[in-house]
Structures are given as structure tokens and as C-alpha cells.
Design an enzyme around this catalytic site. Sequence first.
Site, PDB file in Angstrom:
ATOM      1  N   ALA A 252       0.843  -1.188   0.000  1.00 51.00           N
ATOM      2  CA  ALA A 252       0.000   0.000   0.000  1.00 51.00           C
ATOM      3  C   ALA A 252       0.882   1.244   0.000  1.00 51.00           C
ATOM      4  CB  ALA A 252      -0.913  -0.003   1.212  1.00 51.00           C
ATOM      5  N   LYS A 253       0.269   2.352  -0.428  1.00 52.89           N
ATOM      6  CA  LYS A 253       1.018   3.604  -0.483  1.00 52.89           C
ATOM      7  C   LYS A 253       1.642   3.938   0.856  1.00 52.89           C
ATOM      8  CE  LYS A 253      -0.076   6.156  -4.429  1.00 52.89           C
ATOM      9  NZ  LYS A 253      -1.461   6.427  -4.746  1.00 52.89           N
ATOM     10  N   ARG A 254       0.901   3.657   1.911  1.00 53.56           N
ATOM     11  CA  ARG A 254       1.366   4.077   3.227  1.00 53.56           C
ATOM     12  C   ARG A 254       2.173   2.995   3.950  1.00 53.56           C
ATOM     13  NH1 ARG A 254      -3.730   5.298   4.372  1.00 53.56           N
ATOM     14  NH2 ARG A 254      -4.151   6.646   2.614  1.00 53.56           N
TER      15      ARG A 254
END
Length: 283
Positions: A252-254
Amino acid sequence: MGEVTRFAPSPTGPLHLGHAYAAIVAHDMARASGGRFLVRMEDIDRARSRGGWDLAALDDLGWLGLTWDGPVLYQSSRLPAYRAALERLEAMGLLYGCTCTRGDIRAALSAPQEGAFPVIGPDGPVYPGTCRGRPVAEGAAIRLDLTRAVNRTRDLEYRETGPTCPGLRRIDAQAMLSGVGDIVLARRDMGTSYHLSVVLDDAFQGVTTVTRGEDLAEATEIHVLLQRLLDLPTPAYHHHRLIRDDQGKRLAKRDDARALSLYRAEGATPEDIRRMLGLQTIG
Ligand code: GLU
Ligand code: ZN
């Protein structure tokens, strides 16, 4: 022919392995063809882009041994171009103002006449069209009237050059009406959107092949439609695989656990990163 490619991170956090993969694919394609590799910072979300992550990303790219051509383009410098495109689409009668909150949309979609399950498109639940026909107004989001947009366009197609079913991809406009719906082209807090900015900037920068993860393949249909409406060329698209973690979950991006900086700190070399990603090493 020399391909012009780009790596376009949103500078809202550290680059991780998935970003490294996307950047290397774009870089190597440009270099192998004698073309140009560009870097663009997708910083339209100003509040989330203030952490200096742009400079950290460039530092990571340099460490990976990637070189880019020309100055880095910041989307925050392109707001007048986005505004001009919106004015053009508005003059074509294709836009409307929308003041719905997420809650309003959820409520409208759960009304009995809307059918049992809301369709989830690339940007979330397909908008039920509550505000369609309203004027574009200050403080409202701006949506594209997709029915009108589709009626004005033809030849919705693009060339896919990625590993999954390469070839000419025809876009089913009718399917877009039910599966995508009236997308937001300008968020009220930004004056633009990912879709609008990416389309205008890929054209502005002369990108010939857009390389990006296959999670964005659905958005490509929207982008081709916008290119037709705005008389912009359609580049080739190379959708590549996504890098997954050990559990097979998409990064995920985070997901900072896989930040490149951590591998760097642990003494990994750029060649180690390429090997981990299943990419050819150079030299
Ligand atoms: N800025 C997007 C991201 O960070 C990529 C956009 C694109 O490649 O079209 O995922
Ligand atoms: Zn609305």
C-alpha cells in the site's frame, strides 16, 4: 523510436519497493530506446505533499542509479493549465457542480430505486447523478457528465504494451457509463483531480508510453476519454505487475515498512534492489 516515459510519484511519503519497480521500468524503457525519462511530482494534494518527500524521492532515485532528463515537473505549478482545460470542458457543456458529501452519495445509493448493490468504479461508488445539470460553482466539486462526454467521443482505444494481453484495447463506452460514472474532475479543495492532471501533464511532457501499475489500468479508460475530449494524443500504456509483500499483499502507499531508505540503511545496494524486484541488473 525513442520512448518518453515518466515516473510520477505523489510526494506524500517515502518511496517503497513498488515505487522503485515503477521507476526502474520507466527508466530502463527510455534508456533502452534512446528516449527520455522524466520525473513528475504529483503534488496536487498540497496539504499531504509538504513533508519534503519530493527531495527524499529524488535522493532515492539517484541512489538507485537512475538519471532523469530535464527539470522535475511539479503539478502544483500547473494549476492554470488545469483551470483552462476545465473551462474548455465547461464551454462544451460537459461539467456540473456537485456539493454532495460522501454521506449524501451513500444515502442516495442505498435508496430502494437504485438497486441492491452500488457499483464500485475506479474512484469508488459510481455517482448516482444527484447534482447533474447544476452549474459549476465556487466551492463545489466539478463532475464530468459522462453520458454527454461519451456521446461526443469516438475511437476510444489505446495500445497496451504491458505483459498482460498486449495489443489494441477498445474501450466499451457503454460499460463506462455504468461502471465508472460521472467522475470528479476537480475536487473542491484542489481545483483539479488525479485524472485531469495526469492527462494534461502526460501530453504537456510529450510522454509516449505511460508505464504504471496494473491497479491503474481502470483509470486509463477515463484518461483516454479525456484525451479525446481535449484533442490530446493517446500515448501507449504499459501496465506492469504490482510488487507484493511476503504475504502476497499489495504494497500500500502508506506501507512504510518497505521504504527504500530502510534497505539503504541496512546496506543493500541498488543491484540488490533490482534483484529483489526480479529486474535485470545493469553492467
Ligand atoms: N501519482 C500516482 C501514484 O503515485 C501515479 C500516477 C500514474 O502513474 O499515472 O500512484
Ligand atoms: Zn452531487
